[in-house]
Motif scaffolding. Sequence first.
Motif, mmCIF file in Angstrom:
data_model
loop_
_atom_site.group_PDB
_atom_site.id
_atom_site.type_symbol
_atom_site.label_atom_id
_atom_site.label_comp_id
_atom_site.label_asym_id
_atom_site.label_seq_id
_atom_site.Cartn_x
_atom_site.Cartn_y
_atom_site.Cartn_z
ATOM 1 N N LYS A 145 0.833 -1.213 0.000
ATOM 2 C CA LYS A 145 0.000 0.000 0.000
ATOM 3 C C LYS A 145 0.867 1.261 0.000
ATOM 4 O O LYS A 145 1.868 1.310 0.728
ATOM 5 C CB LYS A 145 -0.865 0.039 1.280
ATOM 6 C CG LYS A 145 -1.692 -1.196 1.515
ATOM 7 C CD LYS A 145 -2.902 -1.231 0.608
ATOM 8 C CE LYS A 145 -3.805 -2.430 0.946
ATOM 9 N NZ LYS A 145 -4.599 -2.861 -0.216
ATOM 10 N N PRO A 146 0.478 2.247 -0.804
ATOM 11 C CA PRO A 146 1.216 3.513 -0.745
ATOM 12 C C PRO A 146 0.923 4.254 0.555
ATOM 13 O O PRO A 146 -0.221 4.307 0.994
ATOM 14 C CB PRO A 146 0.696 4.293 -1.955
ATOM 15 C CG PRO A 146 -0.584 3.644 -2.346
ATOM 16 C CD PRO A 146 -0.634 2.276 -1.771
ATOM 17 N N VAL A 147 1.948 4.757 1.187
ATOM 18 C CA VAL A 147 1.806 5.563 2.411
ATOM 19 C C VAL A 147 2.710 6.766 2.247
ATOM 20 O O VAL A 147 3.936 6.603 2.145
ATOM 21 C CB VAL A 147 2.224 4.776 3.674
ATOM 22 C CG1 VAL A 147 2.212 5.697 4.895
ATOM 23 C CG2 VAL A 147 1.307 3.595 3.910
ATOM 24 N N GLY A 148 2.129 7.933 2.228
ATOM 25 C CA GLY A 148 2.919 9.146 2.022
ATOM 26 C C GLY A 148 3.690 9.018 0.720
ATOM 27 O O GLY A 148 3.121 8.682 -0.318
ATOM 28 N N LEU A 149 5.036 9.200 0.786
ATOM 29 C CA LEU A 149 5.856 9.101 -0.421
ATOM 30 C C LEU A 149 6.281 7.665 -0.703
ATOM 31 O O LEU A 149 6.740 7.346 -1.788
ATOM 32 C CB LEU A 149 7.099 9.978 -0.287
ATOM 33 C CG LEU A 149 6.861 11.490 -0.322
ATOM 34 C CD1 LEU A 149 8.148 12.234 -0.021
ATOM 35 C CD2 LEU A 149 6.297 11.926 -1.678
ATOM 36 N N GLY A 150 6.171 6.793 0.320
ATOM 37 C CA GLY A 150 6.654 5.435 0.145
ATOM 38 C C GLY A 150 5.518 4.428 0.093
ATOM 39 O O GLY A 150 4.374 4.775 -0.191
ATOM 40 N N GLN A 151 5.872 3.173 0.328
ATOM 41 C CA GLN A 151 4.868 2.126 0.366
ATOM 42 C C GLN A 151 5.213 1.139 1.476
ATOM 43 O O GLN A 151 6.374 1.012 1.854
ATOM 44 C CB GLN A 151 4.767 1.428 -0.993
ATOM 45 C CG GLN A 151 6.089 1.276 -1.714
ATOM 46 C CD GLN A 151 5.947 0.736 -3.135
ATOM 47 O OE1 GLN A 151 4.853 0.477 -3.605
ATOM 48 N NE2 GLN A 151 7.062 0.537 -3.794
ATOM 49 N N VAL A 152 4.195 0.478 1.986
ATOM 50 C CA VAL A 152 4.422 -0.488 3.071
ATOM 51 C C VAL A 152 3.640 -1.756 2.804
ATOM 52 O O VAL A 152 2.699 -1.782 2.010
ATOM 53 C CB VAL A 152 3.992 0.057 4.459
ATOM 54 C CG1 VAL A 152 4.838 1.229 4.902
ATOM 55 C CG2 VAL A 152 2.510 0.434 4.450
ATOM 56 N N CYS A 153 4.033 -2.819 3.474
ATOM 57 C CA CYS A 153 3.229 -4.022 3.500
ATOM 58 C C CYS A 153 3.170 -4.477 4.953
ATOM 59 O O CYS A 153 3.959 -4.009 5.786
ATOM 60 C CB CYS A 153 3.816 -5.112 2.604
ATOM 61 S SG CYS A 153 5.360 -5.770 3.189
ATOM 62 N N VAL A 154 2.252 -5.350 5.241
ATOM 63 C CA VAL A 154 2.136 -5.809 6.626
ATOM 64 C C VAL A 154 2.777 -7.186 6.736
ATOM 65 O O VAL A 154 2.494 -8.093 5.951
ATOM 66 C CB VAL A 154 0.648 -5.849 7.063
ATOM 67 C CG1 VAL A 154 0.544 -6.417 8.475
ATOM 68 C CG2 VAL A 154 0.065 -4.454 6.997
ATOM 69 N N LEU A 155 3.688 -7.279 7.666
ATOM 70 C CA LEU A 155 4.439 -8.525 7.846
ATOM 71 C C LEU A 155 4.277 -8.956 9.301
ATOM 72 O O LEU A 155 4.715 -8.243 10.200
ATOM 73 C CB LEU A 155 5.915 -8.244 7.543
ATOM 74 C CG LEU A 155 6.687 -9.340 6.843
ATOM 75 C CD1 LEU A 155 6.160 -9.559 5.439
ATOM 76 C CD2 LEU A 155 8.154 -8.950 6.782
ATOM 77 N N ARG A 156 3.653 -10.083 9.526
ATOM 78 C CA ARG A 156 3.423 -10.595 10.873
ATOM 79 C C ARG A 156 2.912 -9.501 11.810
ATOM 80 O O ARG A 156 3.461 -9.250 12.878
ATOM 81 C CB ARG A 156 4.699 -11.211 11.442
ATOM 82 C CG ARG A 156 4.995 -12.573 10.807
ATOM 83 C CD ARG A 156 6.129 -13.266 11.487
ATOM 84 N NE ARG A 156 7.406 -12.669 11.123
ATOM 85 C CZ ARG A 156 8.087 -13.006 10.043
ATOM 86 N NH1 ARG A 156 7.636 -13.936 9.229
ATOM 87 N NH2 ARG A 156 9.215 -12.418 9.782
ATOM 88 N N GLY A 157 1.907 -8.794 11.306
ATOM 89 C CA GLY A 157 1.231 -7.815 12.156
ATOM 90 C C GLY A 157 1.891 -6.452 12.239
ATOM 91 O O GLY A 157 1.341 -5.538 12.854
ATOM 92 N N SER A 158 3.074 -6.262 11.626
ATOM 93 C CA SER A 158 3.627 -4.907 11.681
ATOM 94 C C SER A 158 3.909 -4.380 10.271
ATOM 95 O O SER A 158 4.189 -5.161 9.352
ATOM 96 C CB SER A 158 4.880 -4.847 12.553
ATOM 97 O OG SER A 158 5.671 -5.950 12.291
ATOM 98 N N VAL A 173 10.636 -1.062 -0.587
ATOM 99 C CA VAL A 173 11.378 -0.225 -1.538
ATOM 100 C C VAL A 173 11.600 -1.030 -2.812
ATOM 101 O O VAL A 173 11.976 -2.209 -2.749
ATOM 102 C CB VAL A 173 12.743 0.202 -0.943
ATOM 103 C CG1 VAL A 173 13.489 1.091 -1.918
ATOM 104 C CG2 VAL A 173 12.570 0.904 0.388
ATOM 105 N N ASP A 174 11.339 -0.408 -3.955
ATOM 106 C CA ASP A 174 11.549 -1.078 -5.239
ATOM 107 C C ASP A 174 13.029 -1.077 -5.590
ATOM 108 O O ASP A 174 13.636 -0.011 -5.716
ATOM 109 C CB ASP A 174 10.800 -0.316 -6.342
ATOM 110 C CG ASP A 174 9.545 -1.067 -6.758
ATOM 111 O OD1 ASP A 174 9.527 -2.311 -6.582
ATOM 112 O OD2 ASP A 174 8.607 -0.405 -7.225
#
Lengths: 645, 87
Positions: free
Chosen positions: A549-562, A567-568
């Motif tokens: 998911k895009p968040v601000g300027l970057g992107q995140v994914c959820v891994l074991r709840g966090s 980064v590409d």
Amino acid sequence: MNELLEQFLIESRELVAQAAKDLATLARDPVDGAAIDSAFRAIHTLKGSFAIFALSPAERLLHAAEDVLEQARKGAALLRPATLDTLTACLDQTDRWIDAMERDGALPSDADERASAVLALLRGHVADQLPKADTSEPASQAADWLTALVAREAHQIDQSIADLIAFRYRPDADCFFRGEDPLSVVEAIPDLVALAILPAEGSWPRTAELDPFACLSLIEGLSAADEADLRAAFRLQPDQVEFAALPRTSRKTDREKITADGTLLRVESARIDALADGLRDLVIAINSLAPLANDMGRFDRALATRLRSAQVSIERAATSLHGHLAQIRLVPLEGTLRRLPRAAREIADALGKSVAFTMEGETIEADKQIAEGLFEPLLHLLRNAIDHGIEMPAARQAAGKPPQGRLRLTLARDGDAITATLSDDGTGIDPARIHHMAVERGLLDEDAVLSDDESALRLIFEPGFSTAAAITDLSGRGVGMDAVQAAVTRLHGTITVESKVGSGTSFHMRFPAHALTTQLLVVEIDGDRFGIPFGQVRETLRIDTSAIKPVGLGQVCVLRGSAVPVVDLAGLLGLPSMTAPTSRLVVTHIEGSPVALRVGNISHRLDTVIRPHGGVLGQAHGMLGSAIMGDGSVLLVLDVQELLA
Amino acid sequence: MSVRVEGGVIYLAGRCPVEDAEDLLRALEQDAQATVDITGLQRLHMALVQVLLAVRPAIQGQAAAGPLSREIFLRLISDNDRTPKNP
């Protein structure tokens, strides 16, 4: 760099190291005849090496040092500790001059003063035993031999169109016993024009009185070589030879070098690396034979069998070559570590402390890369030990210790590894204090409980930790023990620390002895392949691209709840970005937190040698170097930590 | 053994190290008229050259080419150096 200078740098450093070793032996046993002889020879030869470059302050200093040892050799004077210290100071000064020669190609402008200062010290110790500095023969005597030589070789001199230099070489009578052969010295003289072997005493003894093992000869001759080259031929006998120029105005002839047989070959390390690269290419070429034999087997079994047996013999030869090459790359550690004793003295002097540094096992061998890489972390540990470990002399005495601190570096071979232990008998490290400081510096929570003292001590390797109460000139440069840890890790080594408050600290290190291979994870982005060192990979996984998911300027994914930033890799490397329904992630840790690197595909693991890049590529951000793949293509190896930092 | 005596001829062969000086001197002491053959000689130590220069036996054969053989043996063979030049 000029070849002569290059050779000078190598030889003179070896000689300094040899003499330093002998002086260390003499410090324990001042009447050790073998050590006195060896130190005398090393300093004597060193003087000759400096003479080639006409570096008179160094010659002066070494001449005086040689005189002191000569007196000791004859039993005329005892080597007292203070004298040995001054001889060591002579060597240190010489070593600094060698550094200057490497840096600037000349001695520093204050060389004369420095030589005089150390000379004064030396004379102070052995004032009545030092002969006058000027030992050259009276001019009239020198002229006599030259006149005789010019008369004898008139024909050769007339014939020659080059500037000639006359030499007169009087080998020591006992030189045969030292394994010297004046004839092979003469043989190495470049551009020899004339040679005469004359009886040193004016006439040859009668047969019955002839001592076959005493050198009774005097060798005179002419050479058309440059004076520096001629002096180089006599560099081991500087005080047994005299020169005189016989200038001609005519042009010089092309010179043809006559060199003596050598049993030792000095080879540039780059050539060995090229050889290793070539051998790798050969192995790759050999690997292509097996599929060829398989293809061939379909048409002609007998021919395929012959090809396979040829392949086996080629493989065997390549393996043996590989073994020999690995042997060549093994170098004794002392080559790189010989500067540590001088460094220890200089650091101690600068801090007003007194330290006796000893080294053991420095002759064991390791791969060149390891041997070279060891110096930096060891020097850093040495600095720290003297700066923070060893107390000031008064404090030591108050604690019931001898005023001089003791530092010992022990190197040993342990199977396929080498171990290095640096121990001091200083103040030790207080785990409670380390704990307190780590909290103060925000490296540790206030209520954190560490399982044992060792865990507390390990905190000193954390980035940003420095225990010095006062930032000193030497160690307080913003790099601390974390730099040591990093250098050790780079060599695939480990480091542990052990300390007892009040009685000292030991650092134990362990390194591989052979060439470093690295496990790489090969990843692909749109057909391009890159290597990532396995050590930097925490885990790999596959997720739906929609889960990023895009968040601000970057992107995140959820891994074991966090949430973990993604980064590409394509973006980092300036490649076109990837679009695929599923994404492959390589998770790494940056300063303790996970970061996921999105790659196109994860290909395979590879165990290989990473070659650091030189030149422009060497400066490239985020690159560790390159490796050669089985199919011969070049794989760029990434430094993920640096790329993401 | 690089010093061999056979029928009044002392053969120097291969590389003669310093130890051979004593053998050569002894052979020359035993037979003052011996000829020294240098045909098979590749290299010799200064100690042997001295013995040859001091005792001055007759030399036969040609040593391996090179500046040293030219400088040393040519003079020995042509007997130019019989009188000491540096009295």
